[in-house]
Design a protein around this motif. Sequence first.
Motif, PDB file in Angstrom:
ATOM      1  N   CYS A  14       6.936   9.023  -2.843  1.00  0.00           N
ATOM      2  CA  CYS A  14       7.814   8.160  -2.027  1.00  0.00           C
ATOM      3  C   CYS A  14       9.060   7.775  -2.830  1.00  0.00           C
ATOM      4  CB  CYS A  14       7.078   6.890  -1.585  1.00  0.00           C
ATOM      5  SG  CYS A  14       5.811   7.218  -0.361  1.00  0.00           S
ATOM      6  N   GLU A  15       8.858   7.471  -4.119  1.00  0.00           N
ATOM      7  CA  GLU A  15       9.998   7.060  -4.950  1.00  0.00           C
ATOM      8  C   GLU A  15      11.057   8.161  -5.015  1.00  0.00           C
ATOM      9  OE1 GLU A  15       8.256   5.691  -8.663  1.00  0.00           O
ATOM     10  OE2 GLU A  15       7.346   4.013  -7.578  1.00  0.00           O
ATOM     11  N   VAL A  16      10.585   9.397  -5.116  1.00  0.00           N
ATOM     12  CA  VAL A  16      11.536  10.505  -5.236  1.00  0.00           C
ATOM     13  C   VAL A  16      12.158  10.856  -3.888  1.00  0.00           C
ATOM     14  CG1 VAL A  16      11.806  12.901  -5.964  1.00  0.00           C
ATOM     15  CG2 VAL A  16      10.288  11.396  -7.232  1.00  0.00           C
ATOM     16  N   SER A  17      11.342  10.740  -2.827  1.00  0.00           N
ATOM     17  CA  SER A  17      11.840  11.191  -1.513  1.00  0.00           C
ATOM     18  C   SER A  17      12.558  10.106  -0.736  1.00  0.00           C
ATOM     19  CB  SER A  17      10.666  11.695  -0.674  1.00  0.00           C
ATOM     20  OG  SER A  17       9.776  10.614  -0.441  1.00  0.00           O
ATOM     21  N   GLY A  18      12.391   8.840  -1.136  1.00  0.00           N
ATOM     22  CA  GLY A  18      13.014   7.747  -0.391  1.00  0.00           C
ATOM     23  C   GLY A  18      12.115   7.170   0.682  1.00  0.00           C
ATOM     24  N   ALA A  19      10.849   7.631   0.781  1.00  0.00           N
ATOM     25  CA  ALA A  19       9.922   7.049   1.761  1.00  0.00           C
ATOM     26  C   ALA A  19       9.379   5.715   1.221  1.00  0.00           C
ATOM     27  CB  ALA A  19       8.787   8.024   2.026  1.00  0.00           C
ATOM     28  N   ASN A  20       8.627   5.013   2.089  1.00  0.00           N
ATOM     29  CA  ASN A  20       8.130   3.689   1.737  1.00  0.00           C
ATOM     30  C   ASN A  20       6.598   3.738   1.683  1.00  0.00           C
ATOM     31  OD1 ASN A  20       7.060   1.082   1.999  1.00  0.00           O
ATOM     32  ND2 ASN A  20       8.879   0.331   3.074  1.00  0.00           N
ATOM     33  N   VAL A  21       6.008   3.553   0.503  1.00  0.00           N
ATOM     34  CA  VAL A  21       4.557   3.737   0.348  1.00  0.00           C
ATOM     35  C   VAL A  21       3.758   2.719   1.158  1.00  0.00           C
ATOM     36  CG1 VAL A  21       4.170   2.315  -1.722  1.00  0.00           C
ATOM     37  CG2 VAL A  21       2.756   4.335  -1.316  1.00  0.00           C
ATOM     38  N   SER A  22       4.315   1.536   1.394  1.00  0.00           N
ATOM     39  CA  SER A  22       3.571   0.542   2.181  1.00  0.00           C
ATOM     40  C   SER A  22       3.412   1.040   3.615  1.00  0.00           C
ATOM     41  CB  SER A  22       4.291  -0.814   2.198  1.00  0.00           C
ATOM     42  OG  SER A  22       4.572  -1.217   0.881  1.00  0.00           O
ATOM     43  N   GLU A  23       4.479   1.627   4.143  1.00  0.00           N
ATOM     44  CA  GLU A  23       4.418   2.178   5.502  1.00  0.00           C
ATOM     45  C   GLU A  23       3.467   3.377   5.540  1.00  0.00           C
ATOM     46  OE1 GLU A  23       6.185   0.978   8.297  1.00  0.00           O
ATOM     47  OE2 GLU A  23       6.320  -0.701   6.904  1.00  0.00           O
ATOM     48  N   VAL A  24       3.566   4.210   4.523  1.00  0.00           N
ATOM     49  CA  VAL A  24       2.714   5.405   4.473  1.00  0.00           C
ATOM     50  C   VAL A  24       1.241   4.983   4.406  1.00  0.00           C
ATOM     51  CG1 VAL A  24       2.103   7.454   3.103  1.00  0.00           C
ATOM     52  CG2 VAL A  24       4.516   6.833   3.419  1.00  0.00           C
ATOM     53  N   LYS A  40      -0.119   2.252   5.440  1.00  0.00           N
ATOM     54  CA  LYS A  40      -0.520   1.699   6.741  1.00  0.00           C
ATOM     55  C   LYS A  40      -0.829   2.818   7.726  1.00  0.00           C
ATOM     56  CE  LYS A  40       2.066  -2.441   7.093  1.00  0.00           C
ATOM     57  NZ  LYS A  40       3.360  -2.894   7.543  1.00  0.00           N
ATOM     58  N   GLY A  41       0.075   3.776   7.780  1.00  0.00           N
ATOM     59  CA  GLY A  41      -0.088   4.878   8.734  1.00  0.00           C
ATOM     60  C   GLY A  41      -1.302   5.733   8.425  1.00  0.00           C
ATOM     61  N   VAL A  42      -1.526   5.996   7.148  1.00  0.00           N
ATOM     62  CA  VAL A  42      -2.668   6.833   6.752  1.00  0.00           C
ATOM     63  C   VAL A  42      -3.972   6.034   6.902  1.00  0.00           C
ATOM     64  CG1 VAL A  42      -3.735   8.082   4.829  1.00  0.00           C
ATOM     65  CG2 VAL A  42      -1.257   8.192   5.150  1.00  0.00           C
ATOM     66  N   GLY A  43      -3.933   4.767   6.455  1.00  0.00           N
ATOM     67  CA  GLY A  43      -5.144   3.924   6.464  1.00  0.00           C
ATOM     68  C   GLY A  43      -5.614   3.581   7.865  1.00  0.00           C
ATOM     69  N   ALA A  44      -4.743   3.717   8.864  1.00  0.00           N
ATOM     70  CA  ALA A  44      -5.138   3.393  10.241  1.00  0.00           C
ATOM     71  C   ALA A  44      -6.149   4.398  10.782  1.00  0.00           C
ATOM     72  CB  ALA A  44      -3.898   3.363  11.144  1.00  0.00           C
ATOM     73  N   ASP A  45      -6.240   5.549  10.138  1.00  0.00           N
ATOM     74  CA  ASP A  45      -7.298   6.502  10.480  1.00  0.00           C
ATOM     75  C   ASP A  45      -8.610   5.915   9.951  1.00  0.00           C
ATOM     76  OD1 ASP A  45      -9.161   8.623  10.390  1.00  0.00           O
ATOM     77  OD2 ASP A  45      -7.550  10.102  10.232  1.00  0.00           O
ATOM     78  N   LYS A  46      -9.536   5.626  10.873  1.00  0.00           N
ATOM     79  CA  LYS A  46     -10.788   4.949  10.460  1.00  0.00           C
ATOM     80  C   LYS A  46     -11.562   5.740   9.410  1.00  0.00           C
ATOM     81  CE  LYS A  46     -11.931   2.154  14.506  1.00  0.00           C
ATOM     82  NZ  LYS A  46     -11.331   2.889  15.653  1.00  0.00           N
ATOM     83  N   ARG A  47     -11.389   7.069   9.432  1.00  0.00           N
ATOM     84  CA  ARG A  47     -12.133   7.857   8.438  1.00  0.00           C
ATOM     85  C   ARG A  47     -11.593   7.608   7.024  1.00  0.00           C
ATOM     86  NH1 ARG A  47     -10.943  13.540  10.928  1.00  0.00           N
ATOM     87  NH2 ARG A  47      -8.928  12.486  10.959  1.00  0.00           N
ATOM     88  N   ILE A  48     -10.370   7.132   6.943  1.00  0.00           N
ATOM     89  CA  ILE A  48      -9.770   6.878   5.627  1.00  0.00           C
ATOM     90  C   ILE A  48      -9.861   5.386   5.312  1.00  0.00           C
ATOM     91  CG2 ILE A  48      -7.622   6.995   4.277  1.00  0.00           C
ATOM     92  CD1 ILE A  48      -6.922   9.490   6.025  1.00  0.00           C
ATOM     93  N   GLY A  49      -9.392   4.538   6.216  1.00  0.00           N
ATOM     94  CA  GLY A  49      -9.501   3.080   6.017  1.00  0.00           C
ATOM     95  C   GLY A  49      -8.342   2.522   5.218  1.00  0.00           C
TER      96      GLY A  49
END
Length: 445
Positions: free
Chosen positions: A225-235, A237-246
């Motif tokens: 995220c640091e290199v690409s300009g994305a936001n790890v908090s958003e990432v 949240k989006g990934v963790g919303a999958d119940k299999r991941i949490g």
Amino acid sequence: MKICVLGSGYVGLVTSAVFADMGNDVICVDIDEGRIEDLKSGKCPIFEPGLPELLNRNTHEERLEFTTSAAKAVTQSEIIFICVGTPPKDGGETDLSQVKAAAKEIANNLNGHKIIVNKSTVPVGTGDFVREIIEKFRNGNGSFDVVSNPEFLREGQAISDSLHPDRIVIGASSEESASRLLEIYRPWDCSVFVTDILSAEIIKYASNAFLATKISFINAVANLCEVSGANVSEVAKGVGADKRIGSGFFDAGLGYGGSCFPKDVDSLIHTANKIGPGFELLREVVEINENRISRFVDRIVERIGEGGEKPLAGRVIAILGLAFKPETDDMREAKSVPLCRMLVDYGAQLRAYDPIAIDNAKKILGEENIEYCRSAYDSAKGADAAVIATEWREFIQLDLDRIREALSGPVIFDGRNIYVPAQVAKAGIEYHCIGRAPTLPEGKG
Ligand code: UDX
């Protein structure tokens, strides 16, 4: 039930207090006379919210006793919990000398039938090891069985974790022993999982190693995220919303520390190599974790340092937080230690503050080039930058205007992502955090 607990560290004390509170008669044993004297006089040797009250209430109501006499405690009890330390040796192997000593004490005082419960975190096969030691050194006509019952409590919330665990794991080789343990845990309202001893032992290590993997994974994503300009908090949240991941245990930061994760991951790697299959994935987990601090310090140097061997010479840096996590004074494997050492190596003068871990920090970090301060505001005084190393609640609510006024260079490096970037910008402070783009003070962007 009459219960003996061998060891009065985190696990031993919390186990003793909670079992006594459930109405059992508990004798807690330690070889450390000073510690037992403290406990007898109502002093709790560790910082753990709610623990002193629970110990005092149960001691006062005569369900809980402390002694240095393992003989007395073992002979009087039906169930013996081994809760001694299992520190790491060089190379990651777990040092089982305290478990061995506890098993010998039990063997020397074997009367009646005893159920011996391994609660200490021990490598797979330790149940058999304890059995062999007791068989070898046994004295008297008693019989015994060994059971595994790993503990999953977290420091800082140990009482609530013990009273409301996600699950209780019991590894037993006989139904009678399993049912005795089930009887002890009857007041608990959670799932109880009964299995064989070897599986129970691996469950503990696999749980901690998986959680450590989850942390290293999100930290590797934060680098991306640091290199690409994305936001790890958003990432996250989006990934963790999958119940299999949490979404739990998915906060990017300076990496994992503490008395368990680092040593347990190393121990599992050691065991996996010793008995065969190896565990390369965990080596990478460790490496990602170990690189967190140098990566973070590089960013500090890049922003406020200069070239040369001592790029931070002449710089003063405020360190907010020293404990390995909030709500504890524990400095074991705290990320603040390599962080402070590296900053000092690079020539910085540090002004450090922690709400409760300063005494323990001084023993590890010393006082050369580090001044210990009375508050976060005090540590920010005249500093070129402030670094958040532990996410204490009081830092989240800091008056950022006061921090800006105290700092000589209004820059915050947040290793725990505790602020909303816009909030820091509004206070006129430049903000660098983990896996999110840096923000400039409002009006300067
Ligand atoms: C851990 C396990 O959680 C517990 O089940 C086991 O019995 C002992 O080890 P503890 O060491 O007390 O408990 O701390 P924990 O709250 O799990 O945090 C461990 C480390 O991971 C800390 O350094 C923390 O800062 C870090 N962490 C945790 C992260 O970096 N990100 C997260 O999302 C969560």
